[in-house]
Design an enzyme around this catalytic site. Structure first.
Site, PDB file in Angstrom:
ATOM      1  N   ASN A  64     -33.419 -30.513 -16.816  1.00 51.59           N
ATOM      2  CA  ASN A  64     -32.993 -31.030 -15.516  1.00 51.59           C
ATOM      3  C   ASN A  64     -34.026 -30.703 -14.456  1.00 51.59           C
ATOM      4  OD1 ASN A  64     -30.614 -32.562 -15.277  1.00 51.59           O
ATOM      5  ND2 ASN A  64     -29.339 -30.784 -15.726  1.00 51.59           N
ATOM      6  N   ASN A  78     -21.689 -27.828 -18.542  1.00 54.45           N
ATOM      7  CA  ASN A  78     -21.049 -26.588 -18.978  1.00 54.45           C
ATOM      8  C   ASN A  78     -19.677 -26.369 -18.356  1.00 54.45           C
ATOM      9  OD1 ASN A  78     -23.398 -26.159 -20.397  1.00 54.45           O
ATOM     10  ND2 ASN A  78     -23.632 -24.034 -19.722  1.00 54.45           N
ATOM     11  N   ASP A 105     -25.043 -19.095 -20.188  1.00 58.23           N
ATOM     12  CA  ASP A 105     -26.335 -19.753 -20.382  1.00 58.23           C
ATOM     13  C   ASP A 105     -26.645 -19.940 -21.861  1.00 58.23           C
ATOM     14  OD1 ASP A 105     -26.842 -19.777 -17.601  1.00 58.23           O
ATOM     15  OD2 ASP A 105     -27.487 -17.699 -17.696  1.00 58.23           O
ATOM     16  N   TYR A 161       0.847  -1.182   0.000  1.00 56.12           N
ATOM     17  CA  TYR A 161       0.000   0.000   0.000  1.00 56.12           C
ATOM     18  C   TYR A 161       0.890   1.243   0.000  1.00 56.12           C
ATOM     19  CZ  TYR A 161      -4.245   2.695   0.839  1.00 56.12           C
ATOM     20  OH  TYR A 161      -5.280   3.572   0.721  1.00 56.12           O
ATOM     21  N   LYS A 167     -20.595 -20.194  -9.185  1.00 51.46           N
ATOM     22  CA  LYS A 167     -19.918 -20.071 -10.476  1.00 51.46           C
ATOM     23  C   LYS A 167     -18.448 -19.711 -10.256  1.00 51.46           C
ATOM     24  CE  LYS A 167     -20.771 -19.977 -15.005  1.00 51.46           C
ATOM     25  NZ  LYS A 167     -21.648 -20.895 -15.751  1.00 51.46           N
ATOM     26  N   GLU A 204     -24.606 -14.129 -16.389  1.00 49.31           N
ATOM     27  CA  GLU A 204     -25.209 -15.348 -15.850  1.00 49.31           C
ATOM     28  C   GLU A 204     -26.657 -15.098 -15.443  1.00 49.31           C
ATOM     29  OE1 GLU A 204     -24.430 -19.434 -14.823  1.00 49.31           O
ATOM     30  OE2 GLU A 204     -23.175 -17.934 -15.792  1.00 49.31           O
ATOM     31  N   ASP A 205     -27.525 -16.048 -15.804  1.00 54.87           N
ATOM     32  CA  ASP A 205     -28.902 -16.090 -15.304  1.00 54.87           C
ATOM     33  C   ASP A 205     -29.639 -14.769 -15.515  1.00 54.87           C
ATOM     34  OD1 ASP A 205     -28.389 -18.652 -14.610  1.00 54.87           O
ATOM     35  OD2 ASP A 205     -28.242 -18.311 -12.462  1.00 54.87           O
TER      36      ASP A 205
END
Length: 752
Positions: free
Chosen positions: A287, A320, A160, A37, A92, A134-135
Site C-alpha cells: 500500500n 485486517n 501485523d 469509590y 486501533k 502493534e507495529d
C-alpha cells in the site's frame, strides 16, 4: 489543504485525539459515588483478592485490550518511536470499539530491547483481558509474541503478523475453490519476508498448503536452504528456506498458483503474471501501490485471475479490520487464555463461509449497488457487513472452547443475540449514501465557490468520486485559494463576473418576468451565485446545488424556491435533520423552513420525511409531536398535529405507521408507548418526529445534538422539484461532503 492537513485538523479538534474514557455506571448522587469509590469499592476489592476471576465480573478487564507498541515499525513510516506512534494506536482502539465494542488502553513503550517490552507487558496482565501487539519491528516481534504467549494467561496477538494471514487465508480458501484447486496442490510464492509474510506462510501451512510448496523471497531473492546454511537470513526467515536454485522474484513466480505480495509496489510485471500457472491467485497487498495494479493483473491473461489488494477501491480488499476485532471479541467472551491456531483457522473459515452467503441489501447499497456475489470479484465479505461480528466471534469462541483455551463457556445458540445487544443497531448511515453516490456521480453546483470550506469540500468530493463539483465564483480567487491550501485538482469553475451567462439570464427572466423581474434585473441577478446555481439546475446544466455557508438560511433558500420551486405534487419544502445515536436513528422536521405550518403542511412534511428516511434504508415510523397526548388537551394548537396524523393515515400513498398528537417522550420511549398508550398505531418508538412549528423543531434538534450526543446530518431540504440543500453557516467540510452525497443520490433516484 490536502489529506495530511485534513488529518492533522481531525486529530487536533478539541478534545485532541480520538478516544476518551467514559463512565458506565450512574455517578449523579452521593450514594453513587460511595459505591463507585470509597467506601463501597472495598467489597469488590476484597472479593477479587479471594477469587481473582471475579475481576471479570467486577471490573472492565474482560472487555479491555491493551494495544502495545514501541513504534519501531509504524505503517509505512518505519521506526518513528513510541510517542509518534500514539495516533496509530489510538486509531486501533477506535476500530476495536467501532466494530466489536471492545475498550482499549493504548500503551506506547519507549523501549528498544525486546526483554524490556516483554517484562513491562507481562506486568500489566492484571489490567487487561487481552494484548494486541502493534507495529513492532521484525524479528523482535516474533520473540516478544512467543515469550508473552508462553508467560501470560490472557490472549496475546500480533496483528501485523496474523491479521493479514487470517484474511488472506479466508480469501485463499474461496479462491482455490473457485479455480478448482486443492490447497495441498498449491504452489505459493511470497514476496516479502517480514512479520506478516512469515506469519502468512505459516498460516497457509496450517490451512493445508505443504511447507515445501511455499517459496519466500526477500530483497535478495529466493530464500534458499543454501542462504540459510550460510547464515544470510535470520532464524525466522530460515523456517521457509526452499531447497531450490537461487533466483529472483520472477524466477519464483514461474508456474506458481498463488502470489502473495507483502513487500513494495510495482515490482511485479504482466510478464511475471503470465508465467504463473493456470488460473492464478494474486494477493498484491503493498500500500498504497500494490505489487501489480489490479487491472494490469486481470488483463495479463485470458483465463481466470483472482486478485486481492489492500485497497478499498478494488474488489477483494484484504482489510485486517475483518479479523482482529472479532477474533478478540470471541476470545474475550470465553475468557480465553490464548488465541491459538484453531481459533485463527475458525476465523478464516467463518469469513470464507460468509462470503458465500447472499449479501444483504444494506451491504449492497453501502457499496453503491455494485453486484456483490460469490465469485472471482467477491471472495471476502465487506467490513461494513454487520454479519461479520455474528459469524466470526461465535466461531472463534467455539474453537476456543473445543481447544480447551476457554475458561468460560457460552451458550452459542444465544451468543449472537448477546453480540447484537452489545453492538447496538447503529449503522454508518452516510456510508450507504456516499457509496451509492459514487456509482453514478452527478454534477453538483457549489454556489459559494470562493469559500475555503467549499473548495476543500470540492476537493474531497472529487477525490472520493462522490460527485463532479462546479464551483461558482471568481476564477482567480478560487485558483489562488487552491494553491494556498495545497490542493492539486482541476475543478470546473463558472465565474459569474467573467463568463458568458446570457442563456441563464434569459431563462431567469422568463421564469420571473411576471413576478416583477425586468430583463435588466435578471442580467444582474444571474451574477449572484445562488440565482445562477438555481438556474443551472433548473435548466439541467447541473443536477443539484448546495449553498448557505455565507448567507442566512432564508436568503440562501429564497433563490432556489423562486427558480426551481417545489415538486409537482408538493406545496411546501421542509428542512430535515438526521440524528444518529448509538442505538437509534431519528429524522426530525421541520427544523429550518416553515414557521407555523398548518395540518396539511405537517402532513406533507411527514410524507416527505418518511420518504427521506427510506433513502437511508430506514423504515419510517412517524409521530406528530405536541405537548398533548391523544386529545389530553383540546385546542387549535393540539388539533393541528392530530389532524395531520389523520390525513396521513387516510393517504393511500403513505404506507408507514403514523400517529399523534403525542408528547416527545411518548413517541420515543417504548415503555410509555406500549404501556399507557398501547392503543397507538406505532408498535415501536417513532424514528420520524414532526414538530408542530419551526421554533420547536429547531430547538429540539439542537438540544438533541448538543446535550444528547447525537451526530446531526443536514439540514436536508425535502419537497423541492430538484435536489437543493441549504447548509447552515457554521457547517464544516464533512457536512458539505455529506449533503453532496445526499443530493447525488436524490438526483440518481429522480433519473430512475
Amino acid at each position: 489543504m490536502g489529506l495530511d492537513d485534513d488529518a492533522r485538523e481531525y486529530h487536533r479538534q478539541d478534545p485532541p485525539g480520538k478516544i476518551e474514557i467514559s463512565t458506565t455506571k450512574p455517578t449523579n448522587t452521593q450514594r453513587d459515588l460511595s459505591l463507585a469509590y470509597s467506601p463501597g469499592v472495598a467489597a469488590p476489592c476484597s472479593d477479587i483478592h479471594e477469587d481473582p476471576d471475579l475481576a471479570y465480573e467486577y471490573t472492565s478487564k474482560g472487555n479491555l485490550v491493551g494495544v502495545i507498541s514501541n513504534g519501531s515499525a509504524v505503517l509505512g513510516l518505519g521506526n518513528i518511536g513510541a510517542q509518534a506512534s500514539k495516533p496509530v494506536m489510538e486509531g486501533k482502539g477506535v476500530l476495536f470499539k467501532r466494530f466489536a465494542d471492545i475498550d482499549v488502553f493504548d500503551i506506547e513503550l519507549d523501549f528498544d530491547d525486546p526483554e524490556d517490552i516483554i517484562e513491562s507487558t507481562r506486568a500489566m496482565e492484571p489490567t487487561f483481558g487481552g494484548i494486541n501487539l502493534e507495529d513492532i519491528k521484525a524479528p523482535d516481534c516474533f520473540e516478544i509474541e512467543e515469550r508473552l504467549r508462553e508467560e501470560m494467561s490472557i490472549p496475546v496477538f500480533h496483528d501485523d503478523q496474523h491479521g493479514t494471514a487470517i484474511i488472506t487465508g479466508a480469501g485463499l480458501l474461496n479462491a482455490a475453490d473457485i479455480v478448482d484447486k486443492e490447497l495441498a496442490d498449491l504452489s505459493v510464492t511470497i514476496s516479502g519476508a517480514g512479520a506478516s509474510a512469515i506469519a502468512t506462510a505459516a498460516f497457509y501451512v496450517s490451512l493445508g498448503v505443504p511447507r515445501e510448496n511455499v517459496t519466500m523471497c526477500d530483497s535478495s531473492g529466493i530464500i534458499t536452504t543454501d542462504r540459510a546454511e550460510r547464515g544470510d537470513v535470520n532464524e525466522y526467515k530460515a523456517r521457509f528456506a526452499s531447497d531450490r536454485p537461487a533466483g529472483d522474484l520472477a524466477d519464483a513466480m514461474v508456474d506458481a498458483d498463488v502470489f502473495v505480495g507483502l513487500s513494495v509496489g510495482g515490482i511485479v510485471s504482466e510478464e511475471m503474471v503470465q508465467s504463473m500457472a493456470d488460473n492464478p491467485i494474486i494477493f498484491a497487498m503493498a500500500n498504497p501501490e500494490p505489487e501489480i495494479d489490479y487491472y494490469d493483473a486481470k488483463e495479463a491473461r485470458d483465463d481466470t485471475v483472482i486478485v486481492g489488494t489492500g485497497r478499498s477501491d478494488f474488489p477483494n480488499q484484504v482489510n485486517n479490520v475483518l479479523g482482529f476485532p472479532f477474533l478478540f471479541r470471541g476470545a474475550l467472551d470465553v475468557r480465553a487464555t490464548e488465541i491459538n491456531e484453531e481459533m485463527k483457522i475458525a476465523a478464516a473459515r467463518a469469513l470464507a463461509d460468509l462470503a458465500r452467503k447472499d449479501v444483504p441489501d444494506s451491504v449492497v447499497k453501502a457499496y453503491g449497488d455494485q453486484p456483490l456475489q460469490f465469485g472471482p470479484e467477491y471472495i471476502l465479505p465487506k467490513p461494513v457487513d454487520p454479519r461479520v461480528m455474528f459469524e466470526v466471534a461465535p466461531a472463534v469462541a467455539q474453537a476456543a472452547i473445543e481447544s480447551d483455551a476457554a475458561r468460560k463457556s457460552v451458550d452459542l445458540s444465544t451468543y449472537r443475540e448477546e453480540l447484537e445487544a452489545r453492538l447496538g443497531k447503529s449503522r454508518e448511515m452516510m456510508r450507504v449514501v456516499l457509496n451509492k453516490a459514487k456509482t453514478d456521480p452527478k454534477r453538483v453546483v457549489l454556489a459559494e465557490g470562493t469559500d475555503e470550506k467549499m473548495i476543500r469540500a470540492a476537493y474531497q468530493i472529487t477525490e472520493q468520486g462522490i460527485a463532479h463539483p462546479i464551483l461558482l465564483g471568481d476564477r482567480e480567487e478560487i485558483w489562488t485559494a487552491m494553491d494556498d491550501l495545497g490542493l492539486d485538482f482541476d475543478p470546473e469553475i463558472v465565474d459569474p463576473a467573467a463568463d458568458e451567462l446570457d442563456a441563464y439570464a434569459e431563462r431567469l427572466y422568463e421564469l420571473r418576468k411576471r413576478k416583477g423581474i425586468t430583463r435588466r434585473e435578471a442580467n444582474e441577478l444571474v451574477r449572484d451565485g445562488n440565482y445562477l446555481g438555481s438556474v443551472m439546475v433548473e435548466m439541467g446544466d447541473a443536477d443539484a446545488m448546495l449553498t448557505g455557508l455565507m448567507h442566512h438560511y432564508p436568503s440562501a433558500l429564497r433563490p432556489p424556491l423562486q427558480i426551481i420551486g417545489t415538486a409537482e405534487d408538493t406545496d411546501y419544502a421542509a428542512g430535515v435533520y438526521m440524528l444518529t445515536f448509538k442505538n437509534r436513528v431519528i429524522f426530525v422536521a421541520d427544523a429550518t423552513v416553515n414557521q407555523d405550518p398548518g395540518a396539511a403542511e405537517l402532513a406533507e412534511i411527514g410524507r416527505h420525511t418518511g420518504d427521506l428516511a427510506r433513502r437511508f434504508n430506514v423504515d419510517p415510523r412517524a409521530a406528530m409531536l405536541s405537548y398533548s397526548n391523544f386529545g389530553s388537551v383540546d385546542n387549535p394548537g393540539t388539533r393541528k398535529p392530530r389532524r395531520a396524523a389523520e390525513m396521513l393515515r387516510n393517504d393511500p400513498d403513505v404506507d408507514f405507521p403514523v400517529d399523534g398528537e403525542m408528547q416527545a417522550d411518548t413517541a420515543v420511549v417504548e415503555d410509555i408507548l406500549d404501556g399507557t398508550y398501547d392503543f397507538a398505531d406505532l408498535e415501536d418508538p417513532a424514528n420520524v418526529l414532526i414538530f408542530p412549528n419551526l421554533e420547536a423543531g429547531n430547538i429540539g434538534y439542537k438540544l438533541l445534538q448538543r446535550l444528547g450526543g447525537a451526530d446531526a446530518i443536514g439540514p436536508m431540504l425535502v419537497g423541492m422539484d430538484k435536489p437543493v440543500h441549504v447548509l447552515q453557516r457554521g457547517d464544516e467540510v464533512k457536512d458539505i461532503v455529506n449533503l453532496a452525497g445526499v443530493a447525488v443520490v436524490d438526483a440518481q433516484e429522480r433519473d430512475e
